[in-house]
Design an enzyme around this catalytic site. Sequence first.
Site, mmCIF file in Angstrom:
data_model
loop_
_atom_site.group_PDB
_atom_site.id
_atom_site.type_symbol
_atom_site.label_atom_id
_atom_site.label_comp_id
_atom_site.label_asym_id
_atom_site.label_seq_id
_atom_site.Cartn_x
_atom_site.Cartn_y
_atom_site.Cartn_z
ATOM 1 N N TYR A 1 8.529 -2.325 9.286
ATOM 2 C CA TYR A 1 9.264 -3.453 8.696
ATOM 3 C C TYR A 1 9.133 -3.450 7.177
ATOM 4 C CZ TYR A 1 10.984 -8.242 8.133
ATOM 5 O OH TYR A 1 11.706 -9.356 7.764
ATOM 6 N N SER B 1 12.387 -8.901 1.466
ATOM 7 C CA SER B 1 11.188 -9.572 1.960
ATOM 8 C C SER B 1 10.028 -9.345 1.006
ATOM 9 C CB SER B 1 10.820 -9.015 3.349
ATOM 10 O OG SER B 1 9.562 -9.481 3.776
#
Length: 279
Positions: free
Chosen positions: A176, A163
């Site tokens: 995250y 990501s």
Amino acid sequence: MSLEFSGKVAVITGGGGVLCSTMATALAQKGAKIAVLDLKLENAEKVANDINGKGGNAIGVACNVLDIDSLKVAHATVSEKLGPCDILINGAGGNHPKGTTSKNHLFEEDLTGNEELKTFFDLDPEGIKFVFDLNFIGSLLPTQVFAKDMIGREGCTVINISSMNAFRPLTKIPAYSGAKAAISNFTQWLAVHFAKVGIRVNALAPGFFLTEQNRTLLTTADGSLTDRGNTIIAHTPMGRFGEAEDLTGTLLWLCGDGSKFITGVVIPIDGGFSAFSGV
């Protein structure tokens, strides 16, 4: 239907989601046999049925990527119905509210005991553990189970999902961001570890794509952008959110012979977000 991946078996965890279902469809259109793995069987079967309705070959399989026994059962099903795995996409992942702060920055006045305001000091270790487990352990365990099929066979590859958070941690979501940084590191480690047995390992690093997980963070009920959504678009030189189909070209390249000398890379697919300094 192109036969570029004819005879190959692709296993996709988290396959019931928007992004991974699009990847599954793209590989099916190139001739791969698809195993759609998802925690919810109905979601997996919906994607598989859609692929089959378009002339592809897919099965839906219920699977918990955090449960080794569940993965072994899924592996047995895939092996029986489709054959050994050639392509593994570790798509399962996500965030959790208990690993998220309310605000971008901490101010002294935030430490007044407001129960509705969650600061760094209020983060729940169990929530953070859940995020790390889902993203990192949820990629490690499927690789342990399915990558054994690849040893001694040509053209096999593992694709992880990193990501933008792995390049620069985003505000509010430390769990995250940290988990995706771990995925990028794991991708490089595993690429080296598997190099002598012919398994390539690479990762996609999507920028900002509208999914059901983040839609309420980036858009309002009427479809307009939230403050966070506006900030993201302002820092994306191409001026838009990604669409699921934006991932498939890079995916197919990394899975195919055109990238046969490439392993251990994490490729941003982000409209220039990671290249932009903000000024």
